[in-house]
Design a protein around this motif. Structure first.
Motif, short mmCIF file in Angstrom:
data_model
loop_
_atom_site.label_atom_id
_atom_site.label_comp_id
_atom_site.label_asym_id
_atom_site.label_seq_id
_atom_site.Cartn_x
_atom_site.Cartn_y
_atom_site.Cartn_z
N VAL A 198 15.84 -29.79 20.68
CA VAL A 198 16.41 -30.95 21.35
C VAL A 198 15.92 -30.94 22.79
O VAL A 198 16.05 -29.94 23.49
N VAL A 199 15.34 -32.05 23.23
CA VAL A 199 14.75 -32.10 24.58
C VAL A 199 15.52 -33.01 25.53
O VAL A 199 15.24 -33.03 26.73
N ARG A 200 16.50 -33.77 25.05
CA ARG A 200 17.30 -34.64 25.91
C ARG A 200 18.75 -34.59 25.51
O ARG A 200 19.08 -34.35 24.35
N GLY A 201 19.62 -34.83 26.46
CA GLY A 201 21.05 -34.91 26.18
C GLY A 201 21.78 -33.61 26.46
O GLY A 201 21.23 -32.66 27.01
N GLN A 202 23.06 -33.57 26.08
CA GLN A 202 23.91 -32.41 26.36
C GLN A 202 23.46 -31.17 25.61
O GLN A 202 23.67 -30.06 26.07
N LEU A 203 22.84 -31.34 24.47
CA LEU A 203 22.42 -30.20 23.65
C LEU A 203 20.98 -29.80 23.93
O LEU A 203 20.36 -29.11 23.12
N LYS A 204 20.44 -30.20 25.07
CA LYS A 204 19.06 -29.92 25.44
C LYS A 204 18.77 -28.43 25.35
O LYS A 204 19.54 -27.60 25.81
N GLY A 205 17.65 -28.10 24.70
CA GLY A 205 17.25 -26.71 24.55
C GLY A 205 17.67 -26.08 23.24
O GLY A 205 17.22 -25.00 22.89
N SER A 206 18.53 -26.75 22.48
CA SER A 206 18.98 -26.22 21.20
C SER A 206 17.86 -26.31 20.17
O SER A 206 17.13 -27.31 20.12
N LYS A 211 22.13 -25.17 13.27
CA LYS A 211 23.08 -24.40 14.07
C LYS A 211 23.92 -25.26 15.01
O LYS A 211 24.73 -24.73 15.75
N LEU A 212 23.73 -26.56 15.00
CA LEU A 212 24.47 -27.42 15.91
C LEU A 212 25.72 -27.97 15.23
O LEU A 212 25.69 -29.01 14.57
N VAL A 265 11.95 -32.81 19.39
CA VAL A 265 10.52 -32.60 19.23
C VAL A 265 10.35 -31.63 18.06
O VAL A 265 11.05 -30.62 17.99
N ILE A 266 9.44 -31.95 17.15
CA ILE A 266 9.21 -31.08 15.99
C ILE A 266 8.35 -29.91 16.44
O ILE A 266 7.26 -30.10 16.98
N THR A 267 8.84 -28.68 16.19
CA THR A 267 8.09 -27.49 16.56
C THR A 267 7.41 -26.85 15.35
O THR A 267 6.44 -26.11 15.51
N LYS A 268 7.91 -27.12 14.14
CA LYS A 268 7.29 -26.58 12.93
C LYS A 268 7.49 -27.59 11.82
O LYS A 268 8.61 -28.00 11.53
N LEU A 269 6.39 -27.99 11.19
CA LEU A 269 6.45 -28.97 10.10
C LEU A 269 6.60 -28.28 8.76
O LEU A 269 6.03 -27.21 8.54
#
Length: 154
Positions: A67-75, A93-94, A114-118
Motif C-alpha cells: 500500500v503506497v497511499r492512505g493510513q495503511l501506507k507501507g503495509s 494481513k490487513l 503497487v504490485i510487487t510480485k505477480l
C-alpha cells in the motif's frame, strides 16, 4: 459581460462516446464485471515495470502488493480477494478487530497499491506479452533511437 472560456474547445470526435459527466459516471459505476476487472488495474513496482515493460495490469488474487497511499501506507501482503462489486481488494494481513474480537478485512482501493510480485500463469504471460508488444509498437511510430540516427549518417 459574461465571457465563456470554453468556446475554443474542440468537439468530440467519436460518435459512440459521450462527453457528459453524468453518463460517464453511470457507465463507470454500472459497468459489468469483465470491464471492472480492467478498471481495477494496479501499477507494477519499478522492478516489474523494467522486467515486463508494462506499467499496470489488472489485479488478481495471490498477487503481492504494498500500500503506497492512505493510513495503511507501507503495509504489505498477498491479495486474498478482489471484490469487484465493492471496487476494493482485501490483503492478507490487513484486518481490524470488531468489538466482540472477530477479525474483519479492511477494504483497500486497488489504485492505492503497487504490485510487487505477480502470480504468473499462461493467461497472465500472454497478457503481459500483448501489452508489451502494443507499447513497443506505439513507441516505435514516429520515434527515432540512437541506432536509427547513426545508421543514416555516413
Amino acid at each position: 459581460l459574461f465571457l465563456f472560456k470554453f468556446c475554443d474547445r474542440e468537439m468530440k470526435t467519436h460518435i459512440d462516446v459521450s462527453s457528459s459527466r453524468r453518463k460517464q459516471r453511470k457507465a463507470h459505476f454500472s459497468a459489468s464485471s469483465h470491464i471492472k476487472r480492467r478498471l481495477m488495474a494496479t501499477h507494477l513496482s519499478k522492478d516489474l515495470k523494467r522486467k515486463y515493460n508494462v506499467r499496470a495490469v489488472p489485479i488478481r488474487k495471490d498477487d503481492e502488493v504494498i500500500v503506497v497511499r492512505g493510513q495503511l501506507k507501507g503495509s504489505k501482503g498477498k491479495v486474498t480477494q478482489v471484490y469487484r462489486k465493492r471496487w476494493c481488494i482485501y490483503v492478507e494481513k490487513l484486518v481490524k478487530q470488531k468489538l466482540n474480537g472477530q477479525p474483519v478485512n479492511i477494504p483497500i482501493d486497488p489504485s492505492k497499491c503497487v504490485i510487487t510480485k505477480l502470480k504468473i500463469d499462461r493467461d497472465r504471460n500472454e497478457l503481459l506479452a500483448r501489452k508489451e508488444r502494443g507499447i513497443s509498437a506505439k513507441n516505435k511510430d514516429g520515434k527515432y533511437t540512437g541506432k536509427d540516427v547513426s545508421m543514416g549518417v555516413d
